[in-house]
Design an enzyme around this catalytic site. Sequence first.
Site, PDB file in Angstrom:
ATOM      1  N   ASP A   9      27.933  35.008  45.201  1.00  0.00           N
ATOM      2  CA  ASP A   9      29.372  35.569  45.541  1.00  0.00           C
ATOM      3  C   ASP A   9      29.693  36.768  44.529  1.00  0.00           C
ATOM      4  O   ASP A   9      28.905  36.646  43.457  1.00  0.00           O
ATOM      5  CB  ASP A   9      30.361  34.765  45.615  1.00  0.00           C
ATOM      6  CG  ASP A   9      31.863  35.462  45.982  1.00  0.00           C
ATOM      7  OD1 ASP A   9      31.679  36.358  46.790  1.00  0.00           O
ATOM      8  OD2 ASP A   9      32.678  34.773  45.328  1.00  0.00           O
ATOM      9  N   SER A  10      30.678  37.436  44.694  1.00  0.00           N
ATOM     10  CA  SER A  10      31.086  38.334  43.664  1.00  0.00           C
ATOM     11  C   SER A  10      31.736  37.707  42.358  1.00  0.00           C
ATOM     12  O   SER A  10      31.639  38.298  41.302  1.00  0.00           O
ATOM     13  CB  SER A  10      31.803  39.467  44.157  1.00  0.00           C
ATOM     14  OG  SER A  10      33.248  39.041  44.538  1.00  0.00           O
ATOM     15  N   TYR A  41      33.589  42.772  45.272  1.00  0.00           N
ATOM     16  CA  TYR A  41      32.796  43.394  46.147  1.00  0.00           C
ATOM     17  C   TYR A  41      33.675  44.375  47.245  1.00  0.00           C
ATOM     18  O   TYR A  41      33.248  45.038  47.834  1.00  0.00           O
ATOM     19  CB  TYR A  41      31.936  42.418  47.015  1.00  0.00           C
ATOM     20  CG  TYR A  41      30.761  41.997  46.229  1.00  0.00           C
ATOM     21  CD1 TYR A  41      30.540  42.580  44.874  1.00  0.00           C
ATOM     22  CD2 TYR A  41      29.618  41.332  46.675  1.00  0.00           C
ATOM     23  CE1 TYR A  41      29.462  42.303  44.151  1.00  0.00           C
ATOM     24  CE2 TYR A  41      28.669  41.172  45.976  1.00  0.00           C
ATOM     25  CZ  TYR A  41      28.406  41.455  44.633  1.00  0.00           C
ATOM     26  OH  TYR A  41      27.450  40.993  44.025  1.00  0.00           O
ATOM     27  N   GLY A  42      34.981  43.842  47.717  1.00  0.00           N
ATOM     28  CA  GLY A  42      35.756  44.405  48.688  1.00  0.00           C
ATOM     29  C   GLY A  42      36.073  45.942  48.711  1.00  0.00           C
ATOM     30  O   GLY A  42      36.113  46.458  49.610  1.00  0.00           O
ATOM     31  N   CYS A  72      29.971  35.303  50.684  1.00  0.00           N
ATOM     32  CA  CYS A  72      31.085  36.370  50.481  1.00  0.00           C
ATOM     33  C   CYS A  72      31.015  36.991  51.662  1.00  0.00           C
ATOM     34  O   CYS A  72      29.824  37.250  52.220  1.00  0.00           O
ATOM     35  CB  CYS A  72      30.560  37.118  49.092  1.00  0.00           C
ATOM     36  SG  CYS A  72      31.277  38.652  49.276  1.00  0.00           S
ATOM     37  N   THR A  74      32.224  39.945  52.611  1.00  0.00           N
ATOM     38  CA  THR A  74      31.629  41.344  52.208  1.00  0.00           C
ATOM     39  C   THR A  74      30.169  41.502  52.226  1.00  0.00           C
ATOM     40  O   THR A  74      29.724  42.573  52.852  1.00  0.00           O
ATOM     41  CB  THR A  74      32.524  42.115  51.298  1.00  0.00           C
ATOM     42  OG1 THR A  74      34.025  41.815  51.194  1.00  0.00           O
ATOM     43  CG2 THR A  74      32.166  43.521  51.205  1.00  0.00           C
ATOM     44  N   GLU A 152      41.700  34.908  41.619  1.00  0.00           N
ATOM     45  CA  GLU A 152      40.948  35.176  40.707  1.00  0.00           C
ATOM     46  C   GLU A 152      41.632  34.844  39.207  1.00  0.00           C
ATOM     47  O   GLU A 152      41.041  34.144  38.387  1.00  0.00           O
ATOM     48  CB  GLU A 152      40.046  36.410  40.324  1.00  0.00           C
ATOM     49  CG  GLU A 152      39.204  36.314  41.373  1.00  0.00           C
ATOM     50  CD  GLU A 152      37.631  35.949  41.023  1.00  0.00           C
ATOM     51  OE1 GLU A 152      37.402  35.479  39.761  1.00  0.00           O
ATOM     52  OE2 GLU A 152      36.658  35.811  41.810  1.00  0.00           O
ATOM     53  N   CYS A 184      37.577  35.425  53.685  1.00  0.00           N
ATOM     54  CA  CYS A 184      37.236  35.905  52.080  1.00  0.00           C
ATOM     55  C   CYS A 184      36.974  34.237  51.619  1.00  0.00           C
ATOM     56  O   CYS A 184      37.867  33.386  51.764  1.00  0.00           O
ATOM     57  CB  CYS A 184      38.135  36.270  51.486  1.00  0.00           C
ATOM     58  SG  CYS A 184      37.969  36.657  49.802  1.00  0.00           S
ATOM     59  N   HIS A 186      37.620  33.258  48.821  1.00  0.00           N
ATOM     60  CA  HIS A 186      38.541  32.855  47.764  1.00  0.00           C
ATOM     61  C   HIS A 186      39.918  32.079  48.552  1.00  0.00           C
ATOM     62  O   HIS A 186      40.514  31.578  47.961  1.00  0.00           O
ATOM     63  CB  HIS A 186      39.322  34.292  47.424  1.00  0.00           C
ATOM     64  CG  HIS A 186      38.371  35.003  46.072  1.00  0.00           C
ATOM     65  ND1 HIS A 186      37.376  35.590  46.518  1.00  0.00           N
ATOM     66  CD2 HIS A 186      38.395  34.883  45.038  1.00  0.00           C
ATOM     67  CE1 HIS A 186      36.898  35.977  45.226  1.00  0.00           C
ATOM     68  NE2 HIS A 186      37.325  35.635  44.352  1.00  0.00           N
TER      69      HIS A 186
END
Length: 265
Positions: A9-10, A41-42, A72, A74, A152, A184, A186
């Site tokens: 993932d990012s 990444y979005g 992820c 994206t 985050e 997402c 997250h």
Amino acid sequence: MNKPIGIYDSGTGGLTVAKAIAEMLPNESFIYFGDTAHLPYGDKSKESIQLYSKRISDFLIGKGCKALVIACNTASAHAYATLTERHPEIPIINVVDPTVEYCVKDKSYKKIGIIATKGTVTSRIYPRKIKKVNPEIQVFQNATPLLAPMIEEGFFNNRISQTVINSYLSAKNFKEIDALILACTHYPLIKKEVERYFKDNVAVIDSASVVATVTKNVLIKNNLLSSSQIPSRQFFVSDYTKAFEKTAKLFFGEKITLKEDRIWD
């Protein structure tokens, strides 16, 4: 086969998927890579995300991974086709297809809302895939760019996060939806807050548990299940910070040790 699963993932978001996989497949080892040098990444271009994904997949497969999970949305939207062509030798699982399949299977969902990063929304991957299976379903999506950075930074389950979430969810096109996809990785951490806003009248769907189930089925189908009783869990980032390690603990639910590997150097 006692080789690890590769997950990337990012940032920390994909750890929700890693945690779900660890709970569903306790004998499986995995290597997680968080591309913290390039998060989020979005707001990156399709070409950039494909470039990052190629390098990360090469890194994970170079470490002997038997399967790859793109944790992820994206990256799933922009790089899945590229990676399946680049690495036909292993199964690759994205987070979009399992989530779409899960949603369209429930015939009660006539109006589906989606919150995601700008990159995922711009790709229109969810509306396209949902409509392809069932053209009668109405799909409404909104970009929610503040959510991933907020999470985050550890802002969830508090007044600040609830205010931001409420602002996004009060959009007119989300009136009378039957289900909301948290598109997402997250967002599982704010699932309770989203449910609170809708007063439990809307089905809130996160991809983590759905993807874990699909990963299990893919391993069984390809005869790749591990028999190890002592799984190995490794966590890599492309740019290490102490704050990230602290946030990662919140995502994964336990203390983890991060190793930095500057695969871009």
